[in-house]
Scaffold this motif. Structure first.
Motif, short mmCIF file in Angstrom:
data_model
loop_
_atom_site.label_atom_id
_atom_site.label_comp_id
_atom_site.label_asym_id
_atom_site.label_seq_id
_atom_site.Cartn_x
_atom_site.Cartn_y
_atom_site.Cartn_z
N ASP A 15 -6.32 8.77 0.33
CA ASP A 15 -6.13 8.37 -1.05
C ASP A 15 -4.91 7.46 -1.09
O ASP A 15 -3.80 7.88 -0.74
N GLU A 16 -5.11 6.20 -1.51
CA GLU A 16 -4.03 5.21 -1.44
C GLU A 16 -3.95 4.41 -2.74
O GLU A 16 -4.93 4.28 -3.46
N LEU A 17 -2.76 3.89 -3.02
CA LEU A 17 -2.58 2.90 -4.07
C LEU A 17 -2.42 1.55 -3.39
O LEU A 17 -1.58 1.39 -2.51
N ILE A 18 -3.24 0.57 -3.81
CA ILE A 18 -3.14 -0.76 -3.21
C ILE A 18 -2.98 -1.79 -4.31
O ILE A 18 -3.29 -1.54 -5.47
N GLU A 19 -2.49 -2.94 -3.93
CA GLU A 19 -2.37 -4.05 -4.86
C GLU A 19 -3.23 -5.19 -4.35
O GLU A 19 -3.11 -5.61 -3.20
N LEU A 20 -4.12 -5.68 -5.22
CA LEU A 20 -4.95 -6.80 -4.82
C LEU A 20 -4.17 -8.09 -5.03
O LEU A 20 -3.64 -8.34 -6.10
N TYR A 78 -14.00 3.72 -2.00
CA TYR A 78 -14.14 3.68 -3.45
C TYR A 78 -12.89 3.00 -4.00
O TYR A 78 -11.78 3.43 -3.72
N LEU A 79 -13.06 1.97 -4.79
CA LEU A 79 -11.95 1.27 -5.43
C LEU A 79 -12.05 1.56 -6.92
O LEU A 79 -13.07 1.30 -7.55
N PHE A 137 -4.66 -0.74 -7.76
CA PHE A 137 -5.89 0.03 -7.79
C PHE A 137 -5.74 1.22 -6.86
O PHE A 137 -4.93 1.21 -5.95
N ARG A 138 -6.56 2.18 -7.09
CA ARG A 138 -6.60 3.36 -6.23
C ARG A 138 -7.79 3.19 -5.28
O ARG A 138 -8.90 2.90 -5.71
N ARG A 139 -7.54 3.34 -4.00
CA ARG A 139 -8.60 3.25 -2.99
C ARG A 139 -8.72 4.60 -2.31
O ARG A 139 -7.75 5.12 -1.75
N ILE A 140 -9.94 5.13 -2.34
CA ILE A 140 -10.23 6.38 -1.66
C ILE A 140 -11.19 6.05 -0.53
O ILE A 140 -12.26 5.49 -0.76
N VAL A 141 -10.79 6.38 0.68
CA VAL A 141 -11.59 6.08 1.86
C VAL A 141 -12.03 7.39 2.48
O VAL A 141 -11.20 8.23 2.81
N PHE A 142 -13.32 7.54 2.62
CA PHE A 142 -13.91 8.75 3.19
C PHE A 142 -14.48 8.39 4.55
O PHE A 142 -15.32 7.52 4.67
N GLU A 143 -13.99 9.06 5.58
CA GLU A 143 -14.47 8.82 6.94
C GLU A 143 -15.34 10.00 7.35
O GLU A 143 -14.89 11.14 7.38
N MET A 171 0.85 -1.18 0.00
CA MET A 171 0.00 0.00 0.00
C MET A 171 0.89 1.24 0.00
O MET A 171 1.83 1.34 0.76
N GLU A 172 0.57 2.15 -0.88
CA GLU A 172 1.29 3.42 -0.97
C GLU A 172 0.31 4.55 -0.74
O GLU A 172 -0.72 4.64 -1.40
N GLN A 173 0.61 5.40 0.21
CA GLN A 173 -0.23 6.53 0.56
C GLN A 173 -0.02 7.64 -0.47
O GLN A 173 1.11 8.08 -0.68
#
Length: 140
Positions: free
Chosen positions: A20-25, A47-48, A32-38, A1-3
């Motif tokens: 906003d993160e870059l993750i690898e499945l 959001y993936l 993929f880019r994962r955006i997490v809204f808290e 995971m890369e922030q």
């Protein structure tokens, strides 16, 4: 995971965190880019996406929210208006049927806004069909 970035959003509802993160499945090996809204209550909405970081995180959230709203509209049109089959055989006739259906749907939604009823679209259509020529009490 890369922030990629963390953003704090402050408005009248409070301060919320957006990651906003870059993750690898692991199963695919793709990034993929994962955006997490808290939200202010601590609940997370993720959001993936494959959209690049050229899009701001808020733009990505808006794009997917609008996409979901469009899909809900199409589902309701198919479910309540029988737009899957047409009476006409010509392109002009089919377009006429589609536009009339959209106008009718907009009028039903307007009616629902003016006269809130339980039962959603089906109840609004039923009420319009049975009472189209009588007055309804207004809601303030």
């Amino acid at each position: 995971m890369e922030q990629i970035q963390d953003v704090e959003i402050t408005d009248e509802q409070g301060t919320r965190v957006l990651r906003d993160e870059l993750i690898e499945l692991a199963e695919t090996g793709k990034q993929f880019r994962r955006i997490v809204f808290e939200d202010v209550d601590g609940e997370e909405l993720a959001y993936l996406t494959t959209l690049s970081s050229a899009y701001a995180p808020v733009e990505v959230m808006s794009i997917y929210t609008l996409r979901t709203m469009i899909e809900i509209l199409f589902r309701e049109l198919k479910q309540y208006t029988n737009i899957e089959s047409f009476h006409s055989q010509s392109l002009n006739g089919v377009l006429f049927e589609i536009f009339c259906t959209l106008i009718g749907y907009v009028l039903v939604e307007w009616f629902r806004q003016r006269h809130p009823l339980r039962g959603g679209v089906p109840e609004a259509i039923r009420t319009i069909r049975t009472r189209w020529n009588t007055s309804l009490r207004t809601y303030g």
